[in-house]
Design a protein around this motif. Sequence first.
Motif, short mmCIF file in Angstrom:
data_model
loop_
_atom_site.label_atom_id
_atom_site.label_comp_id
_atom_site.label_asym_id
_atom_site.label_seq_id
_atom_site.Cartn_x
_atom_site.Cartn_y
_atom_site.Cartn_z
N ASP A 168 -45.78 68.30 40.68
CA ASP A 168 -44.54 67.87 41.36
C ASP A 168 -43.45 67.40 40.56
O ASP A 168 -43.72 66.87 39.59
CB ASP A 168 -44.85 66.71 42.59
N GLU A 176 -50.60 67.62 45.45
CA GLU A 176 -49.12 67.55 44.61
C GLU A 176 -49.34 66.31 43.76
O GLU A 176 -49.49 65.30 44.57
CB GLU A 176 -47.99 67.52 45.44
N GLU A 223 -45.15 71.85 52.76
CA GLU A 223 -45.32 70.59 52.23
C GLU A 223 -45.49 69.68 53.03
O GLU A 223 -44.48 69.49 54.01
CB GLU A 223 -44.37 70.17 51.18
N GLU A 237 -37.77 73.32 44.26
CA GLU A 237 -37.73 72.49 45.51
C GLU A 237 -36.37 71.91 45.61
O GLU A 237 -35.47 71.90 44.96
CB GLU A 237 -38.33 71.19 45.05
N ASN A 285 -49.03 65.39 49.23
CA ASN A 285 -48.60 64.48 48.08
C ASN A 285 -49.53 63.41 47.63
O ASN A 285 -50.00 62.59 48.49
CB ASN A 285 -47.17 63.83 48.21
N LYS A 339 -43.76 72.70 40.35
CA LYS A 339 -42.64 72.44 41.25
C LYS A 339 -41.28 72.00 40.57
O LYS A 339 -41.62 70.83 39.99
CB LYS A 339 -43.16 71.60 42.40
MG MG Z 1 -44.13 66.81 46.89
#
Ligand code: MG
Length: 595
Positions: free
Chosen positions: A497, A467, A374, A554, A435, A518
């Motif tokens: 996310d 994400e 990530e 995560e 992201n 996630k």
């Molecule tokens: Mg993220």
Amino acid sequence: MINLHASETPANILIVDDKPPNLRILSTMLIKAGYKVRGVTSGKMALMAAKTMPPDIILLDIKMPDLDGYEVCQQLKQFPETADIPIIFLSALQDVEDKVKAFAAGGVDYIIKPFQFEEVLARVSTHLALKKARFQLQELNEELEKRVRERTADLEEVKERLLFDARHDTLTNLANRSLLLERVDLALKRVHEEEDYLFAVTVIDLDRFKMINDSDGHLVGDRLLVEIGRTLETLVSPADTVARLGGDEFAILLDPIDDVNEALKIAQEIKTALTTSFFIQEREIFTSPSIGLTISLPTYQSAMEILRDADIAMGQAKEKGRGRYEIFNQQMHAQALKLLTLETDLRHGIDKQEFEVYYQPIMTLNSVKLVGFEALIRWQHPHKGFISPAEFIPVAENTGLIIPIGKMVLEKVCQQIQTWKQKFPQATALKVAVNLSSKQFNHTELIQEIDEILEKTGLTPNNLKLEITETSLIEHSLETIKLLKQLKKRNLEICLDDFGTGYSSLSYLHRFPVDTLKIDRSFINCIGKPEENLEIIQSIIPLAHNLGMEVVAEGIETEEQFNYLQQLNCDFGQGYFFNRPLPAQEVEKLLQGDP
Ligand code: MG
Ligand code: C2E
Ligand code: MG
């Protein structure tokens, strides 16, 4: 012979002469010329005749036994109804002195006897014409004055309307920002002059107004704003000022108030009144307000400061979850200042390229193999040191700076993976997740930017994953589906996310073409702690699998968490248990070693 009055009613002439033969000759001649004539033989009779029926002109003999012509003339000049009648003296007196006296008494002309008929007629008609011209001039003047008065009144009206427009909002007719500021300044003056004088200002912002405007149309949006304005007016006293500051933002000056509680009570009433549904064009529209409140303090120097603080408090109310009110305090001020400096620093940071991208490894959980990273932004501030993205990303989002920052991250990441792919054979299949903020997601040029970056760096889209958060999905659901589909068409993967922290509902997920879920760190955190409810994690994983999605956990920090997730068949994991986010050079060491 000419008679100027031939076409109109004949002019009236009064002849005054104590000698009847004179009178007769003159009368006959003037009647012949078309005039109406009256004759009298003394000064007294002349006065009476002139007053009872004012003639248009008088021919006046000077030498008469009772009142002489001068005397008659002077007296006639004293009465308003006879003052303007032109008087022509008739006399055998030839002295210049007599003539001067006649003019001094108010005569307009002087004819010497024995007279010529033509002369008399000419003089009479000239003076009648002059009189008429004078009269017309006067009428014209009056007309002109009347018009000027009317124009002035019109202008006054226009001026008043312009003045009103300049200080009011055209849609709602409420006061606008400038009128509100004017009134707050006046109130502030009283606070400075009178001890204990107190007023309050509230700023009210409608939650989700943009969404209403977008989905129900501007007409409905406008009607709603008018309704809201009316509702607000019913909640306060007529002496208070309800204003629309622009968009969906209103403000109220409560002036005066007895105490803070009174202002709080009104804030509560506003909250209740606007947390409701309005029926507009047969549609039911739900609203809620975020309200900020400031109380007047003598330390305030201007209306702007007061409005600014009410605005800050309103921002806090929004941040704390909308549909509520907050009263301004010093802490908020400090916080606002800090955000402001942060914004300036961010701008500098972008210019000076103070940002770097770190990469946190993502592993398969069954065999603990590296499958990707990530990408996480890092900001090394020249004086303040490391600043967490959790702190500056929200500021970047609010100021729009997220657009250039996001683009920069995407560019750096794509460039970096492409380099790694060329350097390390085991990097070929790596997926790097970037992201995307909801603001970027809403940005019209996103797709084009991604295309350009992929083209420029030569990276294949299947190395890239985007994400996004649940909130971005919910906020613009229709456009989002369209956008996601466009991304999917390019073979880009989508990861949802922080799953579980937003409006988490698995029920709508199937509508969005999402590849990966996630699970948020807060759920992983619970693993291994006594009395924590793990049902959510237990149900998310199989449900996601049923929908054809993979699951990433995560924030795995402990072996216990890792084992537990492995047992639950969770596909991937990231967290300090494996690695912290690493700078690019550290990642290279990793890629050189164990594949
Ligand atoms: Mg993220
Ligand atoms: P996120 O996307 O949920 O990223 C995961 C965050 O959890 C990262 O925080 C990461 O360092 C942290 N983390 C990972 N493993 C662990 C762990 O085991 N324990 C703990 N306590 N934390 C762990 P980070 O880097 O501070 O980023 C915070 C948030 O800022 C991110 O949350 C993301 O929402 C945002 N962000 C970071 N970089 C970017 C970016 O380039 N663009 C955008 N739009 N947002 C970014
Ligand atoms: Mg996350």
